[in-house]
Design a protein around this motif. Sequence first.
Motif, PDB file in Angstrom:
ATOM      1  N   UNK A  14      61.518  59.592 -34.079  1.00 48.15           N
ATOM      2  CA  UNK A  14      60.250  59.612 -35.028  1.00 48.15           C
ATOM      3  C   UNK A  14      58.912  59.404 -33.966  1.00 48.15           C
ATOM      4  N   UNK A  15      57.854  59.990 -34.621  1.00 55.27           N
ATOM      5  CA  UNK A  15      56.583  59.720 -33.946  1.00 55.27           C
ATOM      6  C   UNK A  15      56.188  58.336 -34.509  1.00 55.27           C
ATOM      7  N   UNK A  16      55.542  57.534 -33.696  1.00 52.42           N
ATOM      8  CA  UNK A  16      55.098  56.043 -33.837  1.00 52.42           C
ATOM      9  C   UNK A  16      53.587  56.311 -34.120  1.00 52.42           C
ATOM     10  N   UNK A  17      53.182  55.769 -35.333  1.00 50.59           N
ATOM     11  CA  UNK A  17      51.771  55.559 -35.567  1.00 50.59           C
ATOM     12  C   UNK A  17      51.338  54.231 -35.082  1.00 50.59           C
ATOM     13  N   UNK A  18      50.383  53.924 -34.261  1.00 54.62           N
ATOM     14  CA  UNK A  18      49.592  52.581 -33.825  1.00 54.62           C
ATOM     15  C   UNK A  18      48.033  52.725 -34.427  1.00 54.62           C
ATOM     16  N   UNK A  19      48.110  51.536 -35.306  1.00 55.84           N
ATOM     17  CA  UNK A  19      46.733  51.470 -35.948  1.00 55.84           C
ATOM     18  C   UNK A  19      45.697  50.778 -35.112  1.00 55.84           C
ATOM     19  N   UNK A  20      44.543  50.590 -35.336  1.00 53.11           N
ATOM     20  CA  UNK A  20      43.720  49.965 -34.555  1.00 53.11           C
ATOM     21  C   UNK A  20      43.967  48.402 -34.456  1.00 53.11           C
ATOM     22  N   UNK A  21      44.565  47.915 -35.723  1.00 51.77           N
ATOM     23  CA  UNK A  21      45.223  46.648 -35.758  1.00 51.77           C
ATOM     24  C   UNK A  21      46.315  46.311 -34.671  1.00 51.77           C
ATOM     25  N   UNK A  22      47.293  47.389 -34.576  1.00 52.23           N
ATOM     26  CA  UNK A  22      48.287  47.319 -33.880  1.00 52.23           C
ATOM     27  C   UNK A  22      47.809  47.393 -32.186  1.00 52.23           C
ATOM     28  N   UNK A  23      46.900  48.338 -31.804  1.00 55.84           N
ATOM     29  CA  UNK A  23      46.298  48.195 -30.538  1.00 55.84           C
ATOM     30  C   UNK A  23      45.856  46.947 -30.052  1.00 55.84           C
ATOM     31  N   UNK A  24      45.095  46.250 -31.090  1.00 60.06           N
ATOM     32  CA  UNK A  24      44.295  45.018 -31.062  1.00 60.06           C
ATOM     33  C   UNK A  24      45.471  44.135 -30.564  1.00 60.06           C
ATOM     34  N   UNK A  25      46.607  43.935 -31.232  1.00 64.48           N
ATOM     35  CA  UNK A  25      47.696  43.051 -31.016  1.00 64.48           C
ATOM     36  C   UNK A  25      48.526  43.246 -29.748  1.00 64.48           C
ATOM     37  N   UNK A  26      48.532  44.552 -29.440  1.00 64.59           N
ATOM     38  CA  UNK A  26      49.268  45.023 -28.107  1.00 64.59           C
ATOM     39  C   UNK A  26      48.405  44.867 -26.829  1.00 64.59           C
ATOM     40  N   UNK A  27      47.067  44.707 -26.806  1.00 67.26           N
ATOM     41  CA  UNK A  27      46.334  44.881 -25.814  1.00 67.26           C
ATOM     42  C   UNK A  27      46.572  43.859 -24.642  1.00 67.26           C
ATOM     43  N   UNK A  28      46.740  44.260 -23.381  1.00 68.82           N
ATOM     44  CA  UNK A  28      47.083  43.138 -22.394  1.00 68.82           C
ATOM     45  C   UNK A  28      46.184  43.578 -21.142  1.00 68.82           C
ATOM     46  N   UNK A 313      46.596  54.079 -20.359  1.00 68.17           N
ATOM     47  CA  UNK A 313      46.554  53.087 -21.403  1.00 68.17           C
ATOM     48  C   UNK A 313      47.412  52.895 -22.585  1.00 68.17           C
ATOM     49  N   UNK A 314      47.443  54.313 -23.349  1.00 65.00           N
ATOM     50  CA  UNK A 314      48.211  54.608 -24.274  1.00 65.00           C
ATOM     51  C   UNK A 314      49.667  54.433 -24.221  1.00 65.00           C
ATOM     52  N   UNK A 315      50.107  54.991 -23.163  1.00 68.75           N
ATOM     53  CA  UNK A 315      51.468  54.768 -22.489  1.00 68.75           C
ATOM     54  C   UNK A 315      51.898  53.303 -22.500  1.00 68.75           C
ATOM     55  N   UNK A 316      51.062  52.555 -21.685  1.00 67.56           N
ATOM     56  CA  UNK A 316      51.372  50.918 -21.837  1.00 67.56           C
ATOM     57  C   UNK A 316      51.474  50.546 -23.141  1.00 67.56           C
ATOM     58  N   UNK A 317      50.594  50.868 -24.015  1.00 67.66           N
ATOM     59  CA  UNK A 317      50.452  50.393 -25.541  1.00 67.66           C
ATOM     60  C   UNK A 317      51.728  50.735 -26.152  1.00 67.66           C
ATOM     61  N   UNK A 318      52.238  51.922 -26.023  1.00 66.53           N
ATOM     62  CA  UNK A 318      53.518  52.611 -26.716  1.00 66.53           C
ATOM     63  C   UNK A 318      54.859  51.756 -26.278  1.00 66.53           C
ATOM     64  N   UNK A 319      54.918  51.565 -24.953  1.00 70.05           N
ATOM     65  CA  UNK A 319      56.085  50.928 -24.405  1.00 70.05           C
ATOM     66  C   UNK A 319      56.078  49.359 -24.938  1.00 70.05           C
ATOM     67  N   UNK A 320      55.012  48.630 -24.969  1.00 67.37           N
ATOM     68  CA  UNK A 320      55.021  47.274 -25.610  1.00 67.37           C
ATOM     69  C   UNK A 320      55.256  47.453 -27.083  1.00 67.37           C
ATOM     70  N   UNK A 321      54.835  48.614 -27.894  1.00 63.92           N
ATOM     71  CA  UNK A 321      55.064  48.625 -29.168  1.00 63.92           C
ATOM     72  C   UNK A 321      56.318  48.852 -29.435  1.00 63.92           C
ATOM     73  N   UNK A 322      57.099  49.371 -28.767  1.00 64.13           N
ATOM     74  CA  UNK A 322      58.458  50.065 -28.960  1.00 64.13           C
ATOM     75  C   UNK A 322      59.406  48.681 -28.569  1.00 64.13           C
ATOM     76  N   UNK A 323      59.128  47.881 -27.593  1.00 63.96           N
ATOM     77  CA  UNK A 323      59.772  46.611 -27.245  1.00 63.96           C
ATOM     78  C   UNK A 323      59.539  45.478 -28.151  1.00 63.96           C
ATOM     79  N   UNK A 324      58.252  45.469 -28.812  1.00 63.85           N
ATOM     80  CA  UNK A 324      58.059  44.435 -30.018  1.00 63.85           C
ATOM     81  C   UNK A 324      58.392  44.965 -31.513  1.00 63.85           C
ATOM     82  N   UNK A 325      58.740  46.228 -31.581  1.00 62.61           N
ATOM     83  CA  UNK A 325      58.955  46.817 -32.992  1.00 62.61           C
ATOM     84  C   UNK A 325      57.824  46.913 -33.804  1.00 62.61           C
ATOM     85  N   UNK A 326      56.434  47.237 -33.036  1.00 63.81           N
ATOM     86  CA  UNK A 326      55.149  47.160 -33.694  1.00 63.81           C
ATOM     87  C   UNK A 326      54.935  48.451 -34.137  1.00 63.81           C
TER      88      UNK A 326
END
Length: 339
Positions: A14-28, A313-326
């Motif tokens: 499935x396509x994963x949607x990341x909101x602005x709040x998701x990005x804020x929590x995943x940023x590193x 940068x988006x690739x990095x955030x997507x990888x973290x989102x998948x790892x963290x279930x975000x």
Amino acid sequence: MGTSHPDAAIAVPPTLFLSDADVAGLADWPLAIRALRQAYAGHVSPAMVPPRSMARGDGLWLRALTAVSPSGGHLGCKLISASMTHRRASYLISLFDQTTMGLSALIDGNRITGIRTAATAAVAVDTAAPQRPLRVAVIGAGFEARGLLLALASVRELAAVQVFSPTPASRERFAADMRSQTSLEVVPVASPQDAVRGADVVLCAARSRDESPVLRGEWLEPGMTVVSVGSTLPEQREVDEQVLARAALIVADMVDEVAHDTGDLLAAHLAGIDVSSRLVSLSDFVSGQVVRQNAFDIVVYKSVGSALQDVVTAEMLLARAREQGIGTPLAHSIVPVSK
């Protein structure tokens, strides 16, 4: 291409949607900088990052930036819709899997713009600046200036930081905010010359209201590294002609756009300053194909932003989102078909 049969459809996650709040929590910062360093150290051909395009209407526009990531993971597009009439803008980044062509993610790109700009500048500074605790001057006290300093502080030890903004309250607020977020002692100063004096690195993220340059070449000292991210259009100015005249290297994230579409470079051309012989790509600089010849050379990093930075940068955030279930998996998405 002709129409494909339904049985040619390919099953993808499935396509994963990341909101602005998701990005804020995943940023590193360190992870973004590492991903961008790896990207620019690899092979990046012009075809992988073509020039941006823009559709214009009456008081509105839609800009598209596309890139293929050298990681082999994704190719993507950043879309920016903006209305000057209503003072509104939206940012969307789409990532497609390079193997299945499936739509891996849709990401709110608003915050990513600031992350990738600052993280890429940190890559450039880390490559150019001497390997010692750095004395840093910051010109500007807004969102981009904050990002530049935080990104650099995440990968290099900073010995001293001085900030100038023409509004005393703004520079005081910047200093207080940075002190609260880091262990840095950030000192507000009364003039840009005071900020620049004795610095190893000058971070520029500001423009004057009349578009006159905020950094002048006469203030620079041998060996300085200058970052300029605040002027990306022909009518905008941030550094004067002498900054570019004194630079041994002018490192650009998008060489053609920096050379032909930024006010600083256009002004240098009009002044008869040869910049073409010293203008090099960030990829060549980070990969070591072009190097600073001696410690006294002045290096200027000039950025207009790049889809490569957005996609990596988006690739990095997507990888973290998948790892963290975000993120939010979409119930329906684009279905790749065989062709």
